[in-house]
Design a protein around this motif. Structure first.
Motif, short mmCIF file in Angstrom:
data_model
loop_
_atom_site.label_atom_id
_atom_site.label_comp_id
_atom_site.label_asym_id
_atom_site.label_seq_id
_atom_site.Cartn_x
_atom_site.Cartn_y
_atom_site.Cartn_z
N MET A 34 0.85 -1.18 0.00
CA MET A 34 0.00 0.00 0.00
C MET A 34 0.89 1.24 0.00
SD MET A 34 -2.95 -1.68 0.45
CE MET A 34 -4.21 -0.69 1.22
N PRO A 35 0.36 2.39 -0.42
CA PRO A 35 1.15 3.63 -0.37
C PRO A 35 1.65 3.89 1.05
CG PRO A 35 -0.83 3.97 -1.65
CD PRO A 35 -0.97 2.61 -1.01
N GLY A 36 2.88 4.28 1.17
CA GLY A 36 3.47 4.55 2.48
C GLY A 36 4.21 3.36 3.08
N ASP A 37 4.06 2.18 2.50
CA ASP A 37 4.78 1.02 3.00
C ASP A 37 6.26 1.13 2.68
OD1 ASP A 37 2.51 -0.20 4.05
OD2 ASP A 37 2.13 -1.39 2.25
N THR A 38 7.08 0.55 3.54
CA THR A 38 8.54 0.58 3.38
C THR A 38 9.09 -0.82 3.59
OG1 THR A 38 8.95 0.96 5.73
CG2 THR A 38 8.60 2.93 4.35
N SER A 39 10.38 -0.96 3.44
CA SER A 39 11.00 -2.26 3.70
C SER A 39 10.81 -2.66 5.17
CB SER A 39 12.48 -2.26 3.33
OG SER A 39 13.17 -1.28 4.04
N ASP A 40 10.77 -1.68 6.06
CA ASP A 40 10.48 -1.99 7.47
C ASP A 40 9.08 -2.56 7.64
OD1 ASP A 40 12.99 -1.25 8.39
OD2 ASP A 40 12.36 0.77 8.96
N THR A 41 8.13 -2.06 6.85
CA THR A 41 6.77 -2.57 6.90
C THR A 41 6.77 -4.04 6.48
OG1 THR A 41 6.00 -0.38 6.20
CG2 THR A 41 4.40 -2.15 6.15
N LEU A 143 -4.60 -9.50 7.84
CA LEU A 143 -3.63 -8.66 8.55
C LEU A 143 -3.46 -7.34 7.80
CD1 LEU A 143 -0.72 -11.13 9.35
CD2 LEU A 143 -2.42 -10.25 10.93
N ASP A 144 -3.38 -6.27 8.55
CA ASP A 144 -3.15 -4.95 7.97
C ASP A 144 -2.15 -4.26 8.87
OD1 ASP A 144 -3.46 -2.63 6.46
OD2 ASP A 144 -5.62 -2.82 6.39
N THR A 145 -1.03 -3.83 8.32
CA THR A 145 0.00 -3.21 9.14
C THR A 145 -0.38 -1.82 9.61
OG1 THR A 145 1.17 -2.30 7.24
CG2 THR A 145 1.87 -4.48 8.00
N GLY A 146 -1.33 -1.19 8.92
CA GLY A 146 -1.77 0.13 9.31
C GLY A 146 -0.79 1.23 8.97
N ALA A 147 0.21 0.94 8.13
CA ALA A 147 1.19 1.95 7.75
C ALA A 147 0.58 3.00 6.85
CB ALA A 147 2.38 1.30 7.05
N ASN A 148 -0.48 2.64 6.16
CA ASN A 148 -1.08 3.58 5.20
C ASN A 148 -2.17 4.39 5.85
OD1 ASN A 148 -2.27 1.09 5.55
ND2 ASN A 148 -3.07 0.96 3.50
#
Length: 148
Positions: A34-41, A143-148
């Protein structure tokens, strides 16, 4: 990142009729950057997947992680997990990550699972894929990381 996990007794993905990835007992992981995700995500999501207790112990309770159960994973890119169905009858996918970044994150997620000790195979990003699975349970987790 967003993922749909299915506990499976087996799963495979085909491209043009040829198997490109498969797993035995373990998890089929459909994943969408998703937009805003990174390698850390991607690493955070992989860690979460590796620790979720979705597999049965000797007493039949879901107390074991994929690592503890010795399971494997099949990771398949699935941009349609970002579908927006709030207007009309045709889903929109503007919530999915841009394809170049999404492919890199998808591959980083799969590699992070491998780095954690999970035997992991993948589909082919952007390809028309046919996914077959035998859902075990059935057990399906969002699961949703919520980074976006």
């Amino acid at each position: 990142m967003r993922a749909l996990l299915q506990r499976v007794s087996e799963a495979s993905v085909r491209v043009d009729g040829a198997v490109v990835g498969q797993c035995g007992p373990g998890l089929l992981v459909l994943v969408c950057a998703m937009p805003g995700d990174t390698s850390d995500t991607a690493k955070t999501l992989a860690t979460k997947v590796s620790k979720l207790r979705l597999f049965k112990d000797d007493a039949g309770k879901m107390n074991l992680s994929i690592l503890q159960s010795g399971g494997s994973a099949l990771v398949v890119s699935q941009f349609t997990l970002a579908a927006d169905t709030s207007r009309g009858n045709r889903p929109g996918f503007s919530g999915a990550g841009n394809p170049d970044e999404a492919e890199a994150l998808y591959l980083q997620f799969a590699q992070a699972l491998r780095d954690l000790g999970i035997k992991t195979e993948t589909g082919k990003f952007g390809a028309e894929m046919s996914v077959g699975l035998t859902n075990d349970g059935p057990v399906t987790i969002w699961l949703d990381t919520g980074a976006n």
